[in-house]
Design an enzyme around this catalytic site. Structure first.
Site, PDB file in Angstrom:
ATOM      1  N   ASP A   1      19.986  47.373  38.216  1.00 31.45           N
ATOM      2  CA  ASP A   1      21.286  47.662  37.764  1.00 31.45           C
ATOM      3  C   ASP A   1      20.267  46.585  36.208  1.00 31.45           C
ATOM      4  OD1 ASP A   1      23.484  48.729  36.713  1.00 31.45           O
ATOM      5  OD2 ASP A   1      24.869  47.260  37.744  1.00 31.45           O
TER       6      ASP A   1
ATOM      7  N   GLU B   1      19.649  48.032  30.993  1.00 28.91           N
ATOM      8  CA  GLU B   1      19.615  48.935  29.701  1.00 28.91           C
ATOM      9  C   GLU B   1      18.762  48.098  28.335  1.00 28.91           C
ATOM     10  OE1 GLU B   1      22.289  48.729  31.902  1.00 28.91           O
ATOM     11  OE2 GLU B   1      21.572  50.719  32.301  1.00 28.91           O
TER      12      GLU B   1
ATOM     13  N   ASP C   1      28.820  53.518  35.760  1.00 24.36           N
ATOM     14  CA  ASP C   1      30.106  53.204  35.758  1.00 24.36           C
ATOM     15  C   ASP C   1      31.088  54.512  35.330  1.00 24.36           C
ATOM     16  OD1 ASP C   1      29.107  51.190  37.006  1.00 24.36           O
ATOM     17  OD2 ASP C   1      29.715  49.676  35.010  1.00 24.36           O
TER      18      ASP C   1
HETATM   19  C1  GLC Z   1      27.429  47.614  37.489  1.00 28.79           C
HETATM   20  C2  GLC Z   1      26.731  48.362  38.063  1.00 28.79           C
HETATM   21  C3  GLC Z   1      27.692  49.219  39.372  1.00 28.79           C
HETATM   22  C4  GLC Z   1      28.269  47.741  40.014  1.00 28.79           C
HETATM   23  C5  GLC Z   1      28.004  46.543  38.795  1.00 28.79           C
HETATM   24  C6  GLC Z   1      28.298  44.936  39.852  1.00 28.79           C
HETATM   25  O1  GLC Z   1      28.906  47.746  37.129  1.00 28.79           O
HETATM   26  O2  GLC Z   1      26.862  50.335  37.252  1.00 28.79           O
HETATM   27  O3  GLC Z   1      27.600  49.693  39.768  1.00 28.79           O
HETATM   28  O4  GLC Z   1      28.312  47.704  41.301  1.00 28.79           O
HETATM   29  O5  GLC Z   1      27.949  46.113  37.887  1.00 28.79           O
HETATM   30  O6  GLC Z   1      26.992  45.185  39.851  1.00 28.79           O
END
Ligand code: GLC
Length: 822
Positions: A421, A424, A510
């Site tokens: 995650d 980007e 998200d």
């Molecule tokens: C980001 C991710 C989400 C995750 C969060 C905490 O917002 O997109 O899916 O739950 O980080 O890790």
């Protein structure tokens, strides 16, 4: 008819007008002064010093490169699975000709015409002579000598539609849109926001039922103006570097399948996922402590709601340090993971790129040779969950290998898959917000002048930004492949670039708990799919916010037949397990997840085909019915494979919905057997407990009895659902469900052909895998007089008039033919 010369002068005048109104620094390459054949293709040197190189990668794939300088960089691309071939070609004409013509040595391929003056113009013709792609003389290929930007424009017919572009929060066709590729952390993005997390600068055009494709291979910020500014052309460009694009003319049928096959031959295909990763997945930010995880897992089993995977979001870590467990909340991770495995669960942990800057943290210390550096040569630091972090430069092979090796400990403890995650990369703006409010704040990523290795082609962050996330997923994938060569890696990534499918599944970040987001998930996932990425899904219920019971139930239904099925929610939202809504909802949600498990053998078969051809399991309707105008712009229906039409309810309080049935096939209602003719629409009953679903007449697809998780399915026999009444063929792919034995022949493909009322089974006498034990005929109005198995009356049949289904049990001996005598 106008003479050629007149057309030329009109074009030249147009060019002057365009040039005078364009920003001063835009410059066209100018007339071609020299033409030279090299082993890399034909090189055209222009008056400005810019050089074009044109080559054939395949008879129906043309590559065009243009460097504003006199030389080309080493030919290297993160998108490509291997160096693109250069086919031998024939060149007709030279620098003195008004146009030169290029074709492959073998006749029957596409050909290219390059006009040589006043500046090069590329035209690509399909083998049948049709002009597929023509650069626009009114805004020809150009570069900006001041800032290095490169672009070209292509003529378009105003009815031409565009699909693909990876992950965009936009309607199904992207005609009339202006889009940017710049991987961005955009929590709670609204429909229409662009860009978001992924950058896949590839699209498939649809014009009068035929397709061609274009791929702009640049990891920099790129832009696509698809007829928004000027409806008669589209423009594609990159903020620097070379212009490097491919045109796919789509083989002899000019269809999207062929375009996507050619694109994925180049950029690679998604690996066959382990079967468990196709099961239902439950996530939350975050399930902590360990007792909560156990409670959730137990509840699934107690309530008999099938599930395969449970996620560990950032809360499991020790101060958000990657590859650690919180000693307080997860004191004995191995014990916990063993317990989950014993219940048939697989575990996936999140792993972010930020490494906490902490001299007492061994991973931070070990990573020092591999971090991204600032322009001044210092370790780049920025804030994310753990506080100030350093970030591996995933464009360095050594950094990838190091990061990949870090997975060893978690694998040993029993973690099964990994979720990358914030890659980007997304970082927090240094203003005190834990999460920035401005979705596109430039401070939300690395400084553009930060340094990257670029696998030996060093460059700044502006150059490599869009590929950072994909290279992180690659580090994970390659690490797992090395550490567990006998297992199929499961990686999930938020950011990516063209070719990300080689390493990872993708989810759409998200999203939000709104009906709009539910509706948008269909065009988003269908377009990602036709961008070469087969394993895709959206957070069920929407990540930010708390869905109503109805929204969650409808979303679960809509997602039940998307390739990746996961419920996930933000930290401040209401509980969101399939049983948290009470009343009738729990029962409906269970049935929805059961439906997924019933259809898993079909989904798995589609994934095996996708791994071989690049054609994704989830498909927009136009992809299968390109000549059916009615199917082109549908936003709220999709196909799973070629045989299942899925029409989820995406409107609040709706209990019926209009369904369009694509022309050329008839469709049988999964639930009540009603037949709908192709090319028609109907209002279909869709009470809360029903996902409108239709099987194509002539189709035969494998289904399974419900199991609580995929490992439990292994021993259960298969049933083939058949929609009689048309000719067709079905396939069933089976293998061990994990590992690579299938690459050495440890798989089975059964073929089932459907001829009106007769079904022919091409199945081995003895199977290593699941036996086909029954056929279920859909859309049967009255019980047939007789059912014959290889000419003899069937032993056991059951007819249900309400659902118009006839179940025919097959004896243990091999049966070849099943015939209904009406
Ligand atoms: C980001 C991710 C989400 C995750 C969060 C905490 O917002 O997109 O899916 O739950 O980080 O890790």
């Amino acid at each position: 008819m106008r003479s050629k010369r007149a057309v030329f002068w009109m074009a030249a005048c147009g060019l002057l007008i365009a040039a005078s109104s364009a920003p001063a620094a835009w410059q066209t390459p100018g007339p071609v002064d020299a033409v030279q054949q090299t082993d890399q293709g034909v090189e055209l040197t222009t008056r400005s010093g810019a050089v074009l190189r044109v080559s054939f990668v395949a008879p129906d794939v043309v590559r065009v490169r243009m460097t504003p300088r006199r030389w080309f960089e080493r030919d290297f691309s993160y998108a490509l699975a291997a160096a693109p071939p250069v086919l031998p070609m024939v060149v007709e004409g030279d620098a003195t000709s008004a146009a030169i013509r290029l074709r492959t040595v073998q006749p029957g391929g596409s050909w290219v015409v390059v006009e040589t003056r006043p500046t090069p113009l590329i035209r690509v013709f399909a083998p049948d002579g049709r002009l597929e792609f023509a650069e626009d003389s009114r805004r020809p290929m150009a570069f900006d000598a001041a800032d290095g930007a490169v672009e070209t424009s292509v003529q378009r017919e105003q009815t031409e539609l565009y699909f693909g572009f990876g992950e965009k929060a936009l309607p199904m066709s992207r005609d009339g849109q202006y889009m940017t590729m710049w991987n961005s952390d955009t929590p709670g993005y609204v429909p229409g926001l662009d860009p978001i997390y992924q950058s896949i600068p590839f699209f498939i055009a649809l014009r009068e039922g035929r397709s061609y494709g274009v791929f702009l291979d640049s990891t920099r910020r790129t832009y696509f103006d698809m007829g928004k500014t000027t409806p008669s052309r589209y423009t594609l460009g990159a903020a620097g570097g070379e212009l490097d694009y491919y045109v796919f003319t789509g083989g002899k049928d000019h269809d999207a399948h062929a375009v996507l096959q050619a694109y994925t031959r180049l950029t690679g295909r998604g690996l066959l996922p382990p079967l468990w990763a196709l099961g239902y997945q439950q996530s939350r930010y975050s399930y902590t402590p360990a007792s909560k995880v156990r409670e959730i897992a137990q509840a699934f089993r107690d309530k008999r709601i099938p599930a395969d995977v449970i996620y560990f979001d950032i809360g499991y870590m020790d101060g958000y340090r990657i590859f650690t467990w919180s000693p307080r909340d997860f004191p004995r991770p191995k014990e916990l993971l063993d317990a989950l495995h014993a219940q048939g669960f697989h575990a996936v942990t999140i792993v972010d790129p930020g490494v906490k800057v902490d001299e007492d943290f061994p991973i931070y210390r070990a990573g020092k040779p591999w971090y991204t550096r600032t322009a001044a040569g210092e370790e780049l630091h920025a804030q994310v969950w753990p506080g100030i972090c350093a970030f591996p430069d995933f464009t360095q092979p050594g950094a990838r290998a190091w990061f990949g090796s870090l997975y060893a400990g978690f694998l040993d403890q029993g973690v099964d898959g990994f979720w990358n995650d914030m890659n980007e990369p997304g970082v927090f703006i240094p203003s005190g917000w834990t999460k920035p409010v401005l979705v596109h704040d430039p401070a939300k990523t690395f400084a553009l002048d930060a340094r990257h290795d670029g696998d030996g082609l060093p460059g700044d962050h502006a150059r490599y930004h869009n590929v950072y996330g994909m290279q992180m997923a690659r580090a994970t994938f390659e690490g797992l492949s090395k550490l567990r060569p006998q297992q199929r890696p499961f990686v999930l990534t938020r950011a990516g670039y063209a070719g990300v499918q080689r390493y990872s599944a993708v989810w759409t970040g998200d999203n939000a708990s709104t009906w709009d987001h539910l509706a948008m998930s269909i065009p988003m996932l269908a377009n990602l799919s036709v961008s070469g990425v087969p394993f895709v899904g959206a957070d069920i219920g929407g990540f930010t916010g708390s869905p109503s019971a109805e929204l969650y139930t409808r979303w679960l239904q809509a997602a039940a037949l998307t390739p990746f099925m996961r419920t996930h929610s933000a930290i401040d939202t209401a509980q969101r397990e399939p049983w948290t809504f009470g009343g009738a909802y729990d029962e409906i949600n269970r049935a929805t997840i059961e439906l997924r498990y019933r259809l898993l053998p079909y989904l798995y078969t589609l994934f095996s085909e996708s791994a071989a051809t690049g054609v994704p399991p989830m498909r927009p309707l136009w992809f299968e019915y390109p000549r059916d105008v009615g199917s082109w712009q549908l936003q709220d229906e999709f196909l799973l494979g070629a045989d299942l039409l899925v029409a989820p309810v995406v409107q609040e309080r709706a209990t019926t919905r209009r369904v369009y049935f694509p022309r050329g096939d008839a469709w049988i209602d999964w639930w009540d057997g009603t037949r709908h003719e192709g090319g028609s629409s109907a209002d279909i009953a869709a009470p809360l407990d029903r996902l409108p679903l239709f099987l194509r007449a002539g189709a035969a697809i494998p289904t399974s009895p419900v199991a609580q998780h995929t490992a439990e399915m292994a021993g259960l026999p298969l049933t083939i659902a058949v929609a009689p009444g048309a000719q067709g063929e079905g396939r069933v792919y089976q293998d061990a469900g994990d590992g690579f034995g299938y690459r050495n022949g440890a798989f089975e493909v059964d073929r089932i052909s459907v001829h009106a009322d007769r079904v022919h089974l091409d199945v081995p006498a003895a199977t290593r895998f699941r036996r086909i034990a029954a056929l279920e005929f859909l859309g049967i109005d009255t019980a047939p007089r007789k059912v014959l198995l290889d000419g003899k009356p069937a032993g056991e049949t059951a007819f249900d008039a309400a659902s118009r289904r006839l179940r025919v049990t097959l004896p243990p001996r091999p049966v070849r033919d099943v015939e209904l005598k009406r």
